[in-house]
Structure formats: C-alpha cells, structure tokens
Design a protein around this motif. Sequence first.
Motif, PDB file in Angstrom:
ATOM      1  N   LEU A   9      10.444  22.477 -11.024  1.00 53.83           N
ATOM      2  CA  LEU A   9      11.402  23.523 -10.692  1.00 53.83           C
ATOM      3  C   LEU A   9      10.913  24.826 -11.299  1.00 53.83           C
ATOM      4  CD1 LEU A   9      14.627  21.501 -11.606  1.00 53.83           C
ATOM      5  CD2 LEU A   9      13.486  21.624  -9.379  1.00 53.83           C
ATOM      6  N   ARG A  10      10.942  25.908 -10.511  1.00 53.04           N
ATOM      7  CA  ARG A  10      10.358  27.169 -10.972  1.00 53.04           C
ATOM      8  C   ARG A  10      11.252  28.342 -10.606  1.00 53.04           C
ATOM      9  NH1 ARG A  10       5.148  28.878 -12.066  1.00 53.04           N
ATOM     10  NH2 ARG A  10       4.388  26.766 -11.611  1.00 53.04           N
ATOM     11  N   GLU A  11      11.390  29.281 -11.547  1.00 54.04           N
ATOM     12  CA  GLU A  11      12.051  30.560 -11.322  1.00 54.04           C
ATOM     13  C   GLU A  11      11.270  31.604 -12.117  1.00 54.04           C
ATOM     14  OE1 GLU A  11      14.942  33.500 -10.205  1.00 54.04           O
ATOM     15  OE2 GLU A  11      14.324  31.592  -9.353  1.00 54.04           O
ATOM     16  N   GLY A  12      10.399  32.338 -11.421  1.00 52.07           N
ATOM     17  CA  GLY A  12       9.547  33.302 -12.107  1.00 52.07           C
ATOM     18  C   GLY A  12       8.640  32.605 -13.110  1.00 52.07           C
ATOM     19  N   ASP A  13       8.682  33.062 -14.368  1.00 52.18           N
ATOM     20  CA  ASP A  13       7.837  32.500 -15.425  1.00 52.18           C
ATOM     21  C   ASP A  13       8.401  31.234 -16.051  1.00 52.18           C
ATOM     22  OD1 ASP A  13       5.895  34.517 -15.244  1.00 52.18           O
ATOM     23  OD2 ASP A  13       6.943  35.808 -16.678  1.00 52.18           O
ATOM     24  N   VAL A  14       9.601  30.838 -15.637  1.00 50.06           N
ATOM     25  CA  VAL A  14      10.272  29.674 -16.222  1.00 50.06           C
ATOM     26  C   VAL A  14      10.023  28.456 -15.335  1.00 50.06           C
ATOM     27  CG1 VAL A  14      12.475  28.703 -16.990  1.00 50.06           C
ATOM     28  CG2 VAL A  14      12.045  31.172 -17.221  1.00 50.06           C
ATOM     29  N   VAL A  15       9.467  27.398 -15.924  1.00 49.50           N
ATOM     30  CA  VAL A  15       9.129  26.189 -15.162  1.00 49.50           C
ATOM     31  C   VAL A  15       9.647  24.965 -15.906  1.00 49.50           C
ATOM     32  CG1 VAL A  15       7.254  24.759 -14.234  1.00 49.50           C
ATOM     33  CG2 VAL A  15       7.058  27.263 -14.183  1.00 49.50           C
ATOM     34  N   LEU A  16      10.291  24.074 -15.168  1.00 45.85           N
ATOM     35  CA  LEU A  16      10.621  22.733 -15.642  1.00 45.85           C
ATOM     36  C   LEU A  16       9.738  21.762 -14.882  1.00 45.85           C
ATOM     37  CD1 LEU A  16      14.541  22.754 -15.682  1.00 45.85           C
ATOM     38  CD2 LEU A  16      13.029  22.685 -17.682  1.00 45.85           C
ATOM     39  N   ARG A  17       9.050  20.896 -15.614  1.00 43.24           N
ATOM     40  CA  ARG A  17       8.202  19.881 -14.982  1.00 43.24           C
ATOM     41  C   ARG A  17       8.255  18.609 -15.803  1.00 43.24           C
ATOM     42  NH1 ARG A  17       4.123  19.172 -18.247  1.00 43.24           N
ATOM     43  NH2 ARG A  17       3.102  20.895 -19.326  1.00 43.24           N
ATOM     44  N   PRO A  18       7.884  17.470 -15.213  1.00 44.52           N
ATOM     45  CA  PRO A  18       7.926  16.218 -15.972  1.00 44.52           C
ATOM     46  C   PRO A  18       7.044  16.267 -17.220  1.00 44.52           C
ATOM     47  CG  PRO A  18       7.694  15.764 -13.634  1.00 44.52           C
ATOM     48  CD  PRO A  18       7.520  17.247 -13.797  1.00 44.52           C
ATOM     49  N   ILE A  19       7.536  15.686 -18.291  1.00 45.75           N
ATOM     50  CA  ILE A  19       6.744  15.578 -19.517  1.00 45.75           C
ATOM     51  C   ILE A  19       5.560  14.658 -19.260  1.00 45.75           C
ATOM     52  CG2 ILE A  19       8.089  13.639 -20.471  1.00 45.75           C
ATOM     53  CD1 ILE A  19       7.782  15.067 -23.236  1.00 45.75           C
ATOM     54  N   ARG A  20       4.413  14.981 -19.873  1.00 44.18           N
ATOM     55  CA  ARG A  20       3.186  14.219 -19.646  1.00 44.18           C
ATOM     56  C   ARG A  20       2.574  13.813 -20.979  1.00 44.18           C
ATOM     57  NH1 ARG A  20       0.944  18.973 -15.805  1.00 44.18           N
ATOM     58  NH2 ARG A  20       0.526  19.795 -17.892  1.00 44.18           N
ATOM     59  N   LEU A  21       1.778  12.759 -20.954  1.00 43.27           N
ATOM     60  CA  LEU A  21       1.068  12.345 -22.166  1.00 43.27           C
ATOM     61  C   LEU A  21       0.153  13.459 -22.650  1.00 43.27           C
ATOM     62  CD1 LEU A  21       0.222   8.627 -21.310  1.00 43.27           C
ATOM     63  CD2 LEU A  21       1.801   9.441 -23.079  1.00 43.27           C
ATOM     64  N   ARG A  22      -0.465  14.188 -21.736  1.00 39.04           N
ATOM     65  CA  ARG A  22      -1.392  15.232 -22.164  1.00 39.04           C
ATOM     66  C   ARG A  22      -0.703  16.475 -22.720  1.00 39.04           C
ATOM     67  NH1 ARG A  22      -2.176  14.960 -16.542  1.00 39.04           N
ATOM     68  NH2 ARG A  22      -1.663  16.849 -15.392  1.00 39.04           N
ATOM     69  N   ARG A  75      17.677   6.828 -14.360  1.00 39.70           N
ATOM     70  CA  ARG A  75      18.681   7.125 -15.390  1.00 39.70           C
ATOM     71  C   ARG A  75      18.440   8.436 -16.117  1.00 39.70           C
ATOM     72  NH1 ARG A  75      18.108   1.288 -16.178  1.00 39.70           N
ATOM     73  NH2 ARG A  75      16.425   1.679 -17.646  1.00 39.70           N
ATOM     74  N   MET A  76      17.306   9.100 -15.852  1.00 34.55           N
ATOM     75  CA  MET A  76      16.944  10.263 -16.646  1.00 34.55           C
ATOM     76  C   MET A  76      15.952  11.142 -15.905  1.00 34.55           C
ATOM     77  SD  MET A  76      15.275  10.111 -20.471  1.00 34.55           S
ATOM     78  CE  MET A  76      16.741   9.405 -21.218  1.00 34.55           C
ATOM     79  N   LEU A  77      15.987  12.455 -16.191  1.00 34.64           N
ATOM     80  CA  LEU A  77      14.979  13.407 -15.721  1.00 34.64           C
ATOM     81  C   LEU A  77      14.413  14.096 -16.961  1.00 34.64           C
ATOM     82  CD1 LEU A  77      16.887  15.189 -12.777  1.00 34.64           C
ATOM     83  CD2 LEU A  77      15.527  13.103 -12.674  1.00 34.64           C
ATOM     84  N   PRO A  78      13.256  13.660 -17.462  1.00 33.85           N
ATOM     85  CA  PRO A  78      12.701  14.245 -18.689  1.00 33.85           C
ATOM     86  C   PRO A  78      11.731  15.392 -18.391  1.00 33.85           C
ATOM     87  CG  PRO A  78      11.568  12.192 -18.181  1.00 33.85           C
ATOM     88  CD  PRO A  78      12.565  12.425 -17.076  1.00 33.85           C
ATOM     89  N   PHE A  79      12.201  16.606 -18.578  1.00 37.40           N
ATOM     90  CA  PHE A  79      11.402  17.801 -18.319  1.00 37.40           C
ATOM     91  C   PHE A  79      10.855  18.387 -19.619  1.00 37.40           C
ATOM     92  CE2 PHE A  79      14.565  18.113 -14.795  1.00 37.40           C
ATOM     93  CZ  PHE A  79      13.712  18.244 -13.714  1.00 37.40           C
ATOM     94  N   VAL A  80       9.689  19.034 -19.527  1.00 38.38           N
ATOM     95  CA  VAL A  80       9.317  20.025 -20.524  1.00 38.38           C
ATOM     96  C   VAL A  80       9.563  21.385 -19.897  1.00 38.38           C
ATOM     97  CG1 VAL A  80       7.647  18.682 -21.833  1.00 38.38           C
ATOM     98  CG2 VAL A  80       6.864  19.997 -19.868  1.00 38.38           C
ATOM     99  N   LEU A  81       9.782  22.366 -20.759  1.00 41.58           N
ATOM    100  CA  LEU A  81      10.039  23.740 -20.344  1.00 41.58           C
ATOM    101  C   LEU A  81       8.822  24.575 -20.708  1.00 41.58           C
ATOM    102  CD1 LEU A  81      11.883  26.149 -19.513  1.00 41.58           C
ATOM    103  CD2 LEU A  81      12.815  26.076 -21.841  1.00 41.58           C
TER     104      LEU A  81
END
Length: 200
Positions: A9-22, A75-81
């Motif tokens: 999910l993106r709005e300008g410079d702000v992004v939510l995406r799934p957390i990753r091992l890397r 059961r969950m949506l784990p995002f990093v910001l």
Amino acid sequence: MSGGWPVELREGDVVLRPIRLRDQRAWQEASRRNRDWLRRWEATVPPAPTGRTAGPRPTYRQMVRYLRSEAAAGRMLPFVLTYQGRLVGQLTVGGITWGSMCSANIGYWIDEAVAGRGIMPTAVAMAVDHCFQALGLHRIEVCIRPENRPSRRVVEKLDFRSEGMRPRYLHIDGDWRDHLVYALTAEEIPEGLLRRWRLR
C-alpha cells in the motif's frame, strides 16, 4: 484473504509492505535506536502461574516466520512501514475474525525521528481502507494506553470513535495495563479513510 495479502500500500513516500526476513538489519537498527521511546508501550509476557519466568524473546527470524504463518492463515496482516525508502516502523492488522463479526485490530510503532509528520495516520488510513474495501471487514479497533499521547493523536486525527476503557486489557511493560478503545466501522467512512485524511 485471496487478493488481500500479500499487498503493498502506497501514498506518496509512505509505504506499507509485508515484513521480510531480509528486513532484519534495518528493523533491528530502528528498534534499537528507539528502545527508550517504545519500551513503555511494548507488550510483555506475564509470568507463568507457577512463578517461572517467561522464556527468551523470539529471534527476529522466529518473529517473521510466526507473522507470515498468521498471515497465511488469514488472521493477520504484518506490515513494515517505510518512509522515503527507509524502514521507520511497523503496523500489524491482527485478531482478524470472520463470520458474523468481520473485525480486526491495528497496532503500530514508528521511529521517533519521523514521528509527528503525518506518516502514521497515513499508514493507518491505508490499512483501514484495505481492510474495509479489499478484505470486506466491518470493524477496526485500536487499543491504546491512556498515557500514550502520541499514539492517541494518530487515531484522534483520523476521527476514530472513542468507546471507553478496557481495564487491565494487555500485559505491557511488565504489568496488566488499562487501554482506551477506539473504533471505526465501514459505514462511518464510505468515502474511505485515506481520502478523508487527505482532505483535512
């Protein structure tokens, strides 16, 4: 949750995406830098009834594997910001319940260095819109300790409805803590929360 995860999910410079091992290095660096800022609000595990202490905290890899398995189970949506390409926090849609309830809760933290710039309200608005419009959820809750003014300002800016206090609701910073409950239902924001936030 087909079509609802994984998603960016993106709005300008702000992004939510799934957390990753890397993300480990960037996540740990942000967590370490913000330890004092976040400690009072972090969930803790209560002591076992027998008085035994809790086991060691999960490693980053264990945490990510758990979050991914919960996401795969719906059961969950784990995002990093991220903000301007840099990891600055985390937002988790948790407790997703289907059936007659169709609800979830949102928890979040942000790097103190970028707090107060409208980044987290934007992220919460994107997550709420995704939950209502893409997933078909009906209700979103955010539960916050009364003392956590910065976190409360996020939901107040977004016009979440205050629903009162839940006494001793979560184990935080070593004890059971009261939480204020804020909520929104899909009918309250037919135009979308992000659109309403943009127009403020």
